[in-house]
Design an enzyme around this catalytic site. Structure first.
Site, mmCIF file in Angstrom:
data_model
loop_
_atom_site.group_PDB
_atom_site.id
_atom_site.type_symbol
_atom_site.label_atom_id
_atom_site.label_comp_id
_atom_site.label_asym_id
_atom_site.label_seq_id
_atom_site.Cartn_x
_atom_site.Cartn_y
_atom_site.Cartn_z
ATOM 1 N N ASP A 13 22.005 -12.962 3.901
ATOM 2 C CA ASP A 13 21.574 -13.837 2.806
ATOM 3 C C ASP A 13 22.186 -15.211 3.087
ATOM 4 O OD1 ASP A 13 20.475 -14.580 0.268
ATOM 5 O OD2 ASP A 13 22.451 -14.384 -0.632
ATOM 6 N N SER A 14 21.860 -16.173 2.215
ATOM 7 C CA SER A 14 22.501 -17.480 2.351
ATOM 8 C C SER A 14 23.939 -17.431 1.824
ATOM 9 C CB SER A 14 21.695 -18.517 1.568
ATOM 10 O OG SER A 14 21.614 -18.118 0.208
ATOM 11 N N CYS A 76 17.530 -11.360 1.216
ATOM 12 C CA CYS A 76 17.193 -12.714 0.786
ATOM 13 C C CYS A 76 15.681 -12.791 0.606
ATOM 14 C CB CYS A 76 17.651 -13.692 1.871
ATOM 15 S SG CYS A 76 17.080 -15.375 1.655
ATOM 16 N N CYS A 185 15.069 -13.271 -6.406
ATOM 17 C CA CYS A 185 16.155 -13.844 -5.592
ATOM 18 C C CYS A 185 17.331 -12.892 -5.735
ATOM 19 C CB CYS A 185 16.533 -15.229 -6.121
ATOM 20 S SG CYS A 185 18.034 -15.916 -5.359
ATOM 21 N N HIS A 187 20.381 -13.321 -5.614
ATOM 22 C CA HIS A 187 21.508 -13.814 -6.408
ATOM 23 C C HIS A 187 21.371 -13.432 -7.887
ATOM 24 C CE1 HIS A 187 22.456 -16.456 -2.990
ATOM 25 N NE2 HIS A 187 23.567 -16.804 -3.600
HETATM 26 N N1 DGL Z 1 19.502 -15.117 -2.311
HETATM 27 C C1 DGL Z 1 18.424 -15.739 -1.618
HETATM 28 C C2 DGL Z 1 17.087 -15.279 -2.116
HETATM 29 O O1 DGL Z 1 16.965 -14.120 -2.449
HETATM 30 C C3 DGL Z 1 18.573 -17.204 -1.253
HETATM 31 C C4 DGL Z 1 18.972 -18.133 -2.321
HETATM 32 C C5 DGL Z 1 19.170 -19.557 -1.807
HETATM 33 O O2 DGL Z 1 19.964 -19.751 -0.878
HETATM 34 O O3 DGL Z 1 18.517 -20.458 -2.342
HETATM 35 O O4 DGL Z 1 16.120 -15.995 -2.152
#
Ligand code: DGL
Length: 278
Positions: A13-14, A76, A185, A187
């Site tokens: 992931d980021s 991600c 996402c 997150h």
């Molecule tokens: N957690 C990631 C996603 O599911 C990336 C979020 C990001 O870096 O903007 O899209």
């Protein structure tokens, strides 16, 4: 490198978003050893162009191939929405994304589906296309939520400002009377306590992480690569500051992980021969 049942599953992931996928892996596949990569030097992905995201994912998969992982799970959505198809063609490595498992699960639950995601995922329409292909009667509303990832990375979940931002993003979805909401996402499941306060109880929350891990289990079984031995501890790597990620992930993991910084390999963008296009 030869892949065996004992090889690790690579997830990336980021930032800390992929930890929600890691949690599912621990629950559903407790024997698997995991390698976690967070591209913190280039976070957030959600404001990047499709070309940048494909290139970042290429670099990560090149590195993961060198690490000898047996499978990659994109933890991600932004990468899954924008880069999965390209890298599946380029790499000889089973690679799973979140969109299809998430869309499949959502249509089982409802017909008025909201998706909250990064702006890049929303702009790609990946969830809309996936849902409509599975069930043409289902309707999809997508909202890009650029402020969420920075707030989560700063662990500002309980900050009143976060709730204000969440109300704003959810308002158009509530106006459409959605019955199902996809965390588009990885997150965002970290925001669950805040979102639960806003959403009516009848709205079903879909976390695609749960379903991509179920798909990974099936795939491992088919390939004869599912681990039967106890795992080695998860190894964490980042492209940015190791200590910052270790501290940021503490509240989600319950301990401070050992994190190592790595430099991803420089990978050339494949060029398409003009002769092929002519
Ligand atoms: N957690 C990631 C996603 O599911 C990336 C979020 C990001 O870096 O903007 O899209």
């Amino acid at each position: 490198m030869r892949k065996s049942q004992d090889s690790q599953i690579g997830i990336f992931d980021s930032g800390v978003g992929g930890l929600t996928v890691l949690k599912e892996l621990y629950q559903q596949l407790p024997n698997e050893s995991i390698l976690y990569f967070a591209d913190t030097a280039r976070l957030p992905y959600g404001d990047r162009s499709p070309e940048e995201i494909v290139q970042f994912v290429r670099e990560i998969l090149t590195w993961m191939t060198d690490q000898g992982v047996k499978m990659v799970i994109m933890a991600c959505n932004t990468s899954s929405a924008l880069a999965l198809e390209s890298v599946q063609l380029e790499f000889d490595l089973p690679t799973l994304g979140l969109i299809l498992p998430g869309a499949r699960a959502a249509v089982q639950k409802g017909k008025r589906i909201g998706v909250i995601s990064t702006p890049a995922t929303a702009a790609s329409n990946a969830y809309r296309h996936a849902v409509e292909e599975i069930d043409p009667n289902a309707r999809v509303w997508q909202v890009g939520c650029p402020e969420f990832v920075p707030l989560i990375e700063q662990n500002r979940i309980r900050d009143p400002y976060t709730k204000k931002v969440a109300l704003n993003y959810l308002e158009p979805l509530l106006a459409e009377k959605i019955d199902t909401l996809i965390y588009g996402c990885t997150h965002y499941p970290h925001l669950e306590p805040v979102l639960q306060e806003i959403l009516p109880a009848k709205v079903r929350l879909i976390d695609p992480a749960k379903y991509v891990v179920a798909a990974a289990e099936q795939e491992l079984e088919i390939m004869g690569l599912k681990s039967t031995q106890p795992p080695i501890p998860t190894r964490f790597y980042v492209s940015g500051l190791a200590d910052k990620f270790a501290q940021a992930s503490r509240s989600w993991l319950g301990y401070v992980p050992i994190v190592e910084k790595v430099n991803l390999p420089v990978v050339q963008t494949p060029t398409i021969s003009l002769e092929v296009l002519e």
